[in-house]
Scaffold this active site. Structure first.
Site, PDB file in Angstrom:
ATOM      1  N   ARG A  59      36.911 -53.452  27.478  1.00  0.00           N
ATOM      2  CA  ARG A  59      37.892 -53.292  26.382  1.00  0.00           C
ATOM      3  C   ARG A  59      37.882 -54.537  25.480  1.00  0.00           C
ATOM      4  O   ARG A  59      38.198 -54.471  24.305  1.00  0.00           O
ATOM      5  CB  ARG A  59      39.303 -53.031  26.928  1.00  0.00           C
ATOM      6  CG  ARG A  59      40.387 -53.066  25.864  1.00  0.00           C
ATOM      7  CD  ARG A  59      41.637 -52.268  26.205  1.00  0.00           C
ATOM      8  NE  ARG A  59      42.160 -52.494  27.524  1.00  0.00           N
ATOM      9  CZ  ARG A  59      42.835 -53.599  27.912  1.00  0.00           C
ATOM     10  NH1 ARG A  59      43.054 -54.577  27.065  1.00  0.00           N
ATOM     11  NH2 ARG A  59      43.277 -53.710  29.146  1.00  0.00           N
ATOM     12  N   TYR A 112      40.311 -46.142   0.120  1.00  0.00           N
ATOM     13  CA  TYR A 112      40.066 -44.966   0.966  1.00  0.00           C
ATOM     14  C   TYR A 112      41.411 -44.393   1.436  1.00  0.00           C
ATOM     15  O   TYR A 112      42.330 -45.145   1.768  1.00  0.00           O
ATOM     16  CB  TYR A 112      39.188 -45.378   2.159  1.00  0.00           C
ATOM     17  CG  TYR A 112      39.117 -44.321   3.222  1.00  0.00           C
ATOM     18  CD1 TYR A 112      38.504 -43.102   2.963  1.00  0.00           C
ATOM     19  CD2 TYR A 112      39.688 -44.527   4.469  1.00  0.00           C
ATOM     20  CE1 TYR A 112      38.465 -42.116   3.924  1.00  0.00           C
ATOM     21  CE2 TYR A 112      39.640 -43.538   5.440  1.00  0.00           C
ATOM     22  CZ  TYR A 112      39.034 -42.333   5.155  1.00  0.00           C
ATOM     23  OH  TYR A 112      39.002 -41.351   6.105  1.00  0.00           O
ATOM     24  N   ASP A 184      36.609 -53.907   1.946  1.00  0.00           N
ATOM     25  CA  ASP A 184      35.938 -52.786   2.596  1.00  0.00           C
ATOM     26  C   ASP A 184      34.594 -52.597   1.884  1.00  0.00           C
ATOM     27  O   ASP A 184      34.539 -52.211   0.714  1.00  0.00           O
ATOM     28  CB  ASP A 184      36.807 -51.516   2.486  1.00  0.00           C
ATOM     29  CG  ASP A 184      36.167 -50.312   3.186  1.00  0.00           C
ATOM     30  OD1 ASP A 184      34.938 -50.292   3.343  1.00  0.00           O
ATOM     31  OD2 ASP A 184      36.919 -49.379   3.549  1.00  0.00           O
ATOM     32  N   LYS A 209      29.380 -44.730   8.753  1.00  0.00           N
ATOM     33  CA  LYS A 209      28.668 -44.263   7.546  1.00  0.00           C
ATOM     34  C   LYS A 209      27.243 -44.812   7.507  1.00  0.00           C
ATOM     35  O   LYS A 209      26.455 -44.505   8.375  1.00  0.00           O
ATOM     36  CB  LYS A 209      29.471 -44.666   6.308  1.00  0.00           C
ATOM     37  CG  LYS A 209      30.971 -44.395   6.409  1.00  0.00           C
ATOM     38  CD  LYS A 209      31.283 -42.927   6.534  1.00  0.00           C
ATOM     39  CE  LYS A 209      32.793 -42.748   6.609  1.00  0.00           C
ATOM     40  NZ  LYS A 209      33.214 -41.469   7.115  1.00  0.00           N
TER      41      LYS A 209
HETATM   42  N1  PLP Z   1      36.444 -46.944   4.522  1.00  0.00           N
HETATM   43  C1  PLP Z   1      35.819 -46.064   3.733  1.00  0.00           C
HETATM   44  C2  PLP Z   1      35.371 -46.508   2.380  1.00  0.00           C
HETATM   45  C3  PLP Z   1      35.616 -44.754   4.153  1.00  0.00           C
HETATM   46  O1  PLP Z   1      34.996 -43.885   3.342  1.00  0.00           O
HETATM   47  C4  PLP Z   1      36.068 -44.369   5.441  1.00  0.00           C
HETATM   48  C5  PLP Z   1      35.897 -42.980   5.934  1.00  0.00           C
HETATM   49  O2  PLP Z   1      35.474 -42.101   5.215  1.00  0.00           O
HETATM   50  C6  PLP Z   1      36.722 -45.306   6.238  1.00  0.00           C
HETATM   51  C7  PLP Z   1      36.873 -46.595   5.769  1.00  0.00           C
HETATM   52  C8  PLP Z   1      37.243 -44.945   7.617  1.00  0.00           C
HETATM   53  O3  PLP Z   1      36.195 -44.889   8.530  1.00  0.00           O
HETATM   54  P1  PLP Z   1      36.218 -43.997   9.868  1.00  0.00           P
HETATM   55  O4  PLP Z   1      36.164 -42.589   9.473  1.00  0.00           O
HETATM   56  O5  PLP Z   1      35.024 -44.510  10.620  1.00  0.00           O
HETATM   57  O6  PLP Z   1      37.502 -44.324  10.568  1.00  0.00           O
END
Ligand code: PLP
Length: 393
Positions: A59, A112, A184, A209
């Protein structure tokens, strides 16, 4: 091993892998062990108290997971890295570990959807003050920062209209008021953009992604300043949103081909954006690589490639989109992005499904918008596919 003199493609393959090989193995093992044993109690105590390197319990840390953390740390040029079960795990752990009641966050209206939910619904419950600014109104963001701020949270390019945020300018403004800047970098990937080199303190990714690249594992990573990473890591090891060895292995394996995939996806997305822009049935194309994109100059200054995602809308509105999308052959109509196979869908059913039509319109998201995440298929085949489907609607 010091990777500073080597290129990203070399680091993608080799970083983090040097210690784990046994019996001539050429790939790192998937170490599923939950716990790690010690014969020497003094050594166990030193590792458990952070005074020696080693593993105690998965963990907290795990050798296979560490391979992935090292790859992203090197590719982002960071002091330290840690990981999470998903991208949302990275975002929520970072925000909840670094903020507390009375602190103030400045961010963007276009983050997001999951991050927006944290800003609008969850953080205010803990008396964190949140201000969301118009994404490309940098003067307004600077004005908000000057009023006092603890954490600036940015995302660029944004989802789904590919807006570009000036990272150098805003990270510098945040620094002046002592705010931590978090970016991000999921859409750009570390191949196209390195926010830490532009002044950010922390950079995170949904590793689900492009880093993974094959739509078969979920994960999140965070890297940057060691003191901040330590704080977030300590929160994550207690709340338990830890990445497991199996998905970490898949993501680390995907990362070995990251540069190859991203170079291909950058080139294909630009070709497709140019093709769509000239098509009479397409009313608008959003892609930062197009000179007509309002953020093109900033994108050029802070990115080395414009990414594999574009969005576009059709002149015939949502009814036409409903006919068009199912006619595409080489596209999965599905949520998510950044895979070897092309993925597409309307924000209306994917990233912005929870908003009303009016809220989407306020964010500049037309109902007929299609987000198109370009895979590694041959670009001529993708254009032929688009051409055929457009001809039928
Ligand atoms: N940040 C972006 C730009 C995203 O497009 C996404 C998901 O589509 C996330 C974060 C969240 O990622 P996860 O789906 O792996 O939790």
């Amino acid at each position: 091993m010091d990777f500073s003199e080597y290129k990203k493609s070399t680091a993608s393959v080799w970083a983090g892998e040097t210690d784990l090989f046994t019996q001539g193995a050429v790939t790192p093992p998937i170490i599923k062990s939950v716990t790690f044993g010690y014969d020497d109690l003094d050594e166990w105590h030193r590792v458990a108290t952070g005074n020696a390197d080693g593993y105690i319990y998965s963990r907290n840390t795990n050798p296979t997971v560490h391979v992935l953390e090292e790859k992203i740390r090197i590719l982002e040029g960071a002091e330290a890295a840690t990981s999470f079960a998903t991208g949302m795990g990275a975002i929520s752990n970072t925000l909840f570990a670094l903020l507390e009641p009375g602190k103030r966050v400045v961010s963007l209206k276009d983050t997001y959807g999951g991050a927006s939910r944290l800003f609008l619904d969850f953080l205010p419950r803990y008396q964190v003050n949140v201000t969301l600014c118009d994404t490309t109104d940098f003067d307004a963001i600077e004005t908000e920062l000057a009023k006092g701020c603890d954490l600036l949270y940015l995302e660029t390019p944004t989802n789904p209209t590919l807006k570009i945020v000036d990272l150098r300018r805003l990270a510098a403004a945040a620094k002046k008021v002592g705010a931590v800047t978090v970016v991000d970098n999921t859409f750009a990937t570390p191949i196209n953009q390195n926010p830490l080199a532009l002044g950010a303190d922390l950079v995170l990714h949904s590793a689900t992604k492009f880093l993974c690249g094959h739509s078969d594992a979920m994960g999140g990573v965070l890297c940057g300043r060691k003191d901040l990473i330590q704080k977030v890591f300590q929160f994550r090891e207690i709340n338990g949103a830890s990445l497991q060895a199996d998905p970490a292995y898949l993501i680390a394996r995907g990362m070995k081909t990251l540069e190859l995939r991203i170079e291909r996806q950058n080139a294909s997305a630009l070709t497709i954006a140019q093709y769509l822009k000239a098509h009479p049935k397409v009313s608008e194309v959003f892609y930062p690589g197009l000179e007509s994109h309002p953020g093109h100059a900033i994108a050029k200054a802070q990115m080395s490639g414009f990414g594999g995602i574009l969005s576009f809308s059709l002149t015939g509105g949502y009814e036409q989109v409903k006919q068009f999308l199912p006619r595409l052959q080489f596209v999965h109509l599905a949520a998510s992005l950044g895979s070897v196979s092309t993925l597409a869908g309307p924000p209306r059913t994917t990233s912005h499904v929870e908003l009303t039509e009016e809220q989407r319109s306020l964010l500049g998201i037309p109902e007929s918008l299609i987000r198109y995440s370009v895979g590694i298929e041959n670009v001529s085949d993708l254009i032929t596919d688009l051409e055929r489907a457009l001809a039928l609607v």
